[in-house]
Scaffold this motif. Structure first.
Motif: not given
Length: 113
Positions: A66-75, A93-104
């Motif tokens: 779906l060309n979405r970002s994943v939000v995770t607190n894993e490092k 695999v080229g999926v964007r990700w961020t942590n919950s604090f950055q997303m907020l």
């Protein structure tokens, strides 16, 4: 998630079936790409199987589809060979990700009491 024995699994079981997203035919290419990476990335025996049997695998695959970002607190732990972490799979695999604090912060979330 449903296979787990934690609070999240219990909560998920209480939700209606419409709350969950089931894999569809459109997900097959993404799932195959993530699986090929996991099986060929040099992780210890069992690490890929554990990842491929988890919700993490579907989460990364669905984000790729779906060309979405994943939000995770894993490092990320790119040097680890014992466990596949969500950020490492996303990076591979080229999926964007961020942590919950950055997303907020990015979403300019405000919590007003």
């Amino acid at each position: 998630m449903l296979a787990g024995a934690d609070e999240l699994a219990t909560w998920m079981r209480q939700q209606p079936a419409s709350f969950r997203v089931a894999p569809g035919t459109a997900d097959a290419p993404s799932m195959a790409k993530v699986a090929r990476w996991a099986n060929g990335a040099g992780y210890a025996q069992g690490a890929a199987a554990t990842f491929l049997g988890s919700a993490d695998f579907f989460l990364v695959s669905q984000a790729l589809t779906l060309n979405r970002s994943v939000v995770t607190n894993e490092k990320p732990e790119p040097g680890s060979r014992k466990k596949i972490k969500i950020p490492d799979a996303c990076n591979a695999v080229g999926v964007r990700w961020t942590n919950s604090f950055q997303m907020l912060k990015q979403e300019k979330a405000r919590f007003v009491l």
